[in-house]
Motif scaffolding. Structure first.
Motif, PDB file in Angstrom:
ATOM      1  N   GLN A  94      11.238   3.078  -2.317  1.00 18.39           N
ATOM      2  CA  GLN A  94      12.509   1.751  -2.279  1.00 18.39           C
ATOM      3  C   GLN A  94      12.542   1.244  -0.689  1.00 18.39           C
ATOM      4  O   GLN A  94      12.642   0.223  -0.719  1.00 18.39           O
ATOM      5  N   ALA A  95      12.130   2.231   0.332  1.00 17.96           N
ATOM      6  CA  ALA A  95      12.034   1.444   1.620  1.00 17.96           C
ATOM      7  C   ALA A  95      10.867   0.503   1.701  1.00 17.96           C
ATOM      8  O   ALA A  95      11.138  -0.517   2.339  1.00 17.96           O
ATOM      9  N   ASN A  96       9.696   0.948   1.192  1.00 13.66           N
ATOM     10  CA  ASN A  96       8.689  -0.095   1.165  1.00 13.66           C
ATOM     11  C   ASN A  96       9.009  -1.375   0.260  1.00 13.66           C
ATOM     12  O   ASN A  96       8.615  -2.452   0.746  1.00 13.66           O
ATOM     13  N   ASP A 139      10.553  16.715  -3.331  1.00 11.73           N
ATOM     14  CA  ASP A 139       9.350  15.499  -3.308  1.00 11.73           C
ATOM     15  C   ASP A 139       9.649  14.650  -3.779  1.00 11.73           C
ATOM     16  O   ASP A 139       9.020  13.249  -3.496  1.00 11.73           O
ATOM     17  N   ALA A 140       9.905  14.672  -5.270  1.00 10.61           N
ATOM     18  CA  ALA A 140      10.007  13.204  -6.002  1.00 10.61           C
ATOM     19  C   ALA A 140      11.071  12.589  -5.342  1.00 10.61           C
ATOM     20  O   ALA A 140      10.977  11.483  -5.232  1.00 10.61           O
ATOM     21  N   ARG A 141      12.121  12.892  -4.918  1.00 10.89           N
ATOM     22  CA  ARG A 141      13.254  12.345  -4.299  1.00 10.89           C
ATOM     23  C   ARG A 141      12.628  11.470  -2.957  1.00 10.89           C
ATOM     24  O   ARG A 141      12.967  10.225  -2.594  1.00 10.89           O
ATOM     25  N   GLU A 142      11.858  12.308  -2.231  1.00  8.15           N
ATOM     26  CA  GLU A 142      11.256  11.817  -0.981  1.00  8.15           C
ATOM     27  C   GLU A 142      10.531  10.579  -1.385  1.00  8.15           C
ATOM     28  O   GLU A 142      10.374   9.422  -0.679  1.00  8.15           O
ATOM     29  N   ALA A 143       9.650  10.694  -2.204  1.00  9.25           N
ATOM     30  CA  ALA A 143       8.673   9.811  -2.746  1.00  9.25           C
ATOM     31  C   ALA A 143       9.569   8.537  -3.437  1.00  9.25           C
ATOM     32  O   ALA A 143       9.321   7.373  -3.040  1.00  9.25           O
ATOM     33  N   GLN A 144      10.657   8.799  -4.085  1.00  6.50           N
ATOM     34  CA  GLN A 144      11.557   7.661  -4.597  1.00  6.50           C
ATOM     35  C   GLN A 144      12.167   6.982  -3.234  1.00  6.50           C
ATOM     36  O   GLN A 144      11.996   5.620  -3.294  1.00  6.50           O
ATOM     37  N   SER A 161       0.877  -1.186   0.017  1.00  4.25           N
ATOM     38  CA  SER A 161       0.088  -0.102  -0.111  1.00  4.25           C
ATOM     39  C   SER A 161       0.842   1.430  -0.013  1.00  4.25           C
ATOM     40  O   SER A 161       0.593   2.358  -0.594  1.00  4.25           O
ATOM     41  N   GLY A 162       2.106   1.178   0.797  1.00  3.77           N
ATOM     42  CA  GLY A 162       2.903   2.264   0.811  1.00  3.77           C
ATOM     43  C   GLY A 162       3.297   2.667  -0.705  1.00  3.77           C
ATOM     44  O   GLY A 162       3.753   3.716  -1.117  1.00  3.77           O
ATOM     45  N   MET A 163       3.885   1.514  -1.443  1.00  8.20           N
ATOM     46  CA  MET A 163       4.401   1.472  -2.768  1.00  8.20           C
ATOM     47  C   MET A 163       3.481   2.161  -3.731  1.00  8.20           C
ATOM     48  O   MET A 163       3.736   3.085  -4.319  1.00  8.20           O
ATOM     49  N   ALA A 185       1.671   7.074  -6.653  1.00  4.66           N
ATOM     50  CA  ALA A 185       0.603   8.042  -7.168  1.00  4.66           C
ATOM     51  C   ALA A 185       1.261   9.428  -6.832  1.00  4.66           C
ATOM     52  O   ALA A 185       1.063  10.464  -7.614  1.00  4.66           O
ATOM     53  N   ARG A 186       1.915   9.596  -5.506  1.00  8.95           N
ATOM     54  CA  ARG A 186       2.497  10.992  -5.272  1.00  8.95           C
ATOM     55  C   ARG A 186       3.545  11.157  -6.369  1.00  8.95           C
ATOM     56  O   ARG A 186       3.698  12.432  -6.938  1.00  8.95           O
TER      57      ARG A 186
END
Length: 129
Positions: free
Chosen positions: A107-109, A98-103, A13-15, A20-21
């Motif tokens: 990856q963590a998920n 924001d893109a880096r944070e989402a990426q 669900s996190g991925m 989407a983000r």
């Protein structure tokens, strides 16, 4: 075993939410120079998953209400009598962050999902013996 399945569901669900983000962030970057464009934001909402796990999902997309930039260019077709027109309120540095944070979150998920999958496989191997 159900804890591991819940972990995989939570990670999935996190991925999904982070993808989407990332899609919304890429739309913002693509429209950064579009006159009158307002930055889109995607909030996350908590989600109850099977097996007692908690997850997250992308909420309803909303528009950033900060002021749009006013640009002085009398030759622009959208310029008013004062030579000004509305630009966008997209800040490229914020969008890239924001893109880096989402990426990184994606990856963590993904790592968490893979780890839970390996642990599930190990448990099944033990049960087969």
């Amino acid at each position: 075993m159900s804890d591991l399945i819940g972990t995989m569901a939570s990670s999935a669900s996190g991925m999904t939410a982070q993808s989407a983000r990332l899609r919304i962030v890429s739309e913002n970057i693509a429209n950064a120079d579009t006159p009158g464009y307002r930055r889109k934001l995607v909030p996350f909402e908590q989600l109850a998953l099977p097996h007692g796990a908690d997850g997250v999902r992308a909420g309803r997309v909303r528009l950033d209400q900060t002021e749009v930039e006013r640009i002085q260019d009398p030759t622009h077709p959208l310029a008013g009598p004062d030579g000004m027109y509305e630009g966008s309120n997209v800040k490229l540095m914020i969008e890239l962050a924001d893109a880096r944070e989402a990426q990184r979150s994606y990856q963590a998920n993904l790592r968490m999902f893979d780890q839970a999958k390996k642990m599930t496989s190990a448990v099944l191997d033990l049960l087969r013996r």
